[in-house]
Design a protein around this motif. Structure first.
Motif, PDB file in Angstrom:
ATOM      1  N   ALA A  26       2.155   1.555  -1.183  1.00 24.40           N
ATOM      2  CA  ALA A  26       3.081   1.342  -0.071  1.00 24.40           C
ATOM      3  C   ALA A  26       2.633   0.166   0.796  1.00 24.40           C
ATOM      4  CB  ALA A  26       3.183   2.607   0.777  1.00 24.40           C
ATOM      5  N   THR A  27       1.323   0.017   0.966  1.00 27.67           N
ATOM      6  CA  THR A  27       0.812  -1.105   1.749  1.00 27.67           C
ATOM      7  C   THR A  27       1.124  -2.423   1.068  1.00 27.67           C
ATOM      8  OG1 THR A  27      -0.961   0.272   2.641  1.00 27.67           O
ATOM      9  CG2 THR A  27      -1.270  -2.110   2.756  1.00 27.67           C
ATOM     10  N   LEU A  31       3.699  -5.305   2.618  1.00 26.66           N
ATOM     11  CA  LEU A  31       3.178  -6.633   2.927  1.00 26.66           C
ATOM     12  C   LEU A  31       3.855  -7.738   2.110  1.00 26.66           C
ATOM     13  CD1 LEU A  31      -0.644  -6.032   3.327  1.00 26.66           C
ATOM     14  CD2 LEU A  31       1.021  -6.522   5.093  1.00 26.66           C
ATOM     15  N   ALA A  32       4.555  -7.377   1.045  1.00 28.47           N
ATOM     16  CA  ALA A  32       5.200  -8.372   0.197  1.00 28.47           C
ATOM     17  C   ALA A  32       6.193  -9.258   0.960  1.00 28.47           C
ATOM     18  CB  ALA A  32       5.878  -7.690  -0.984  1.00 28.47           C
ATOM     19  N   PRO A  33       7.053  -8.707   1.834  1.00 33.67           N
ATOM     20  CA  PRO A  33       7.978  -9.587   2.564  1.00 33.67           C
ATOM     21  C   PRO A  33       7.271 -10.620   3.448  1.00 33.67           C
ATOM     22  CG  PRO A  33       8.720  -7.326   2.725  1.00 33.67           C
ATOM     23  CD  PRO A  33       7.374  -7.297   2.085  1.00 33.67           C
ATOM     24  N   LEU A  34       6.074 -10.313   3.887  1.00 34.29           N
ATOM     25  CA  LEU A  34       5.313 -11.254   4.697  1.00 34.29           C
ATOM     26  C   LEU A  34       5.015 -12.531   3.911  1.00 34.29           C
ATOM     27  CD1 LEU A  34       3.708 -11.615   7.404  1.00 34.29           C
ATOM     28  CD2 LEU A  34       1.725 -10.776   6.142  1.00 34.29           C
ATOM     29  N   PRO A  40      11.519  -8.112   6.866  1.00 37.10           N
ATOM     30  CA  PRO A  40      10.535  -7.018   6.786  1.00 37.10           C
ATOM     31  C   PRO A  40      11.198  -5.650   6.652  1.00 37.10           C
ATOM     32  CG  PRO A  40      10.579  -7.932   8.992  1.00 37.10           C
ATOM     33  CD  PRO A  40      11.486  -8.777   8.156  1.00 37.10           C
ATOM     34  N   PHE A  41      10.435  -4.702   6.141  1.00 41.12           N
ATOM     35  CA  PHE A  41      10.935  -3.338   5.968  1.00 41.12           C
ATOM     36  C   PHE A  41      11.009  -2.630   7.316  1.00 41.12           C
ATOM     37  CE2 PHE A  41       9.202  -4.081   1.680  1.00 41.12           C
ATOM     38  CZ  PHE A  41      10.324  -3.741   0.945  1.00 41.12           C
ATOM     39  N   ALA A  45       8.621   2.552   6.811  1.00 41.32           N
ATOM     40  CA  ALA A  45       7.886   2.107   5.621  1.00 41.32           C
ATOM     41  C   ALA A  45       6.424   1.850   5.966  1.00 41.32           C
ATOM     42  CB  ALA A  45       8.523   0.848   5.056  1.00 41.32           C
ATOM     43  N   TYR A  46       6.167   1.384   7.165  1.00 46.31           N
ATOM     44  CA  TYR A  46       4.782   1.165   7.590  1.00 46.31           C
ATOM     45  C   TYR A  46       4.072   2.495   7.842  1.00 46.31           C
ATOM     46  CZ  TYR A  46       6.004  -3.703   7.960  1.00 46.31           C
ATOM     47  OH  TYR A  46       6.418  -4.975   7.662  1.00 46.31           O
ATOM     48  N   ALA A  47       4.831   3.524   8.222  1.00 42.34           N
ATOM     49  CA  ALA A  47       4.239   4.853   8.408  1.00 42.34           C
ATOM     50  C   ALA A  47       3.742   5.419   7.088  1.00 42.34           C
ATOM     51  CB  ALA A  47       5.258   5.791   9.051  1.00 42.34           C
ATOM     52  N   VAL A  48       4.406   5.087   5.987  1.00 48.24           N
ATOM     53  CA  VAL A  48       3.971   5.548   4.668  1.00 48.24           C
ATOM     54  C   VAL A  48       2.610   4.944   4.327  1.00 48.24           C
ATOM     55  CG1 VAL A  48       4.580   5.620   2.212  1.00 48.24           C
ATOM     56  CG2 VAL A  48       6.352   5.888   3.923  1.00 48.24           C
TER      57      VAL A  48
END
Length: 78
Positions: A26-27, A31-34, A40-41, A45-48
């Motif tokens: 998930a990390t 981070l892929a869109p960065l 960004p998601f 999604a960052y909570a996952v």
């Protein structure tokens, strides 16, 4: 070949490893869109990504449980 029976805490270590891997994937995904320059998601999604730390804690609890069981077994063998 004989398989050793699973000890106390072994299940927690396995589950913790799986949860950690899910969090790591998930990390990488969040981070892929960065790096790709895309949108960004959403924040959930960052909570996952927090599953990575939770998996580490679960695996650590399994290791501590295994240590405690081995210590009590060693004390009873005296």
């Amino acid at each position: 070949m004989t398989a050793t029976p699973p000890g106390p805490g072994d299940g927690l270590v396995r589950v913790g490893g799986i949860v950690f891997i899910v969090g790591a994937v998930a990390t990488l995904i969040t981070l892929a869109p960065l790096f790709l320059g895309t949108e960004p998601f959403p924040s959930y999604a960052y909570a996952v990504c927090m599953l990575m730390g939770a998996g580490f804690a679960i695996a650590g609890a399994g290791v501590l449980r295994s240590i405690a069981a081995q210590r009590s077994q060693a004390r009873s063998a005296r």
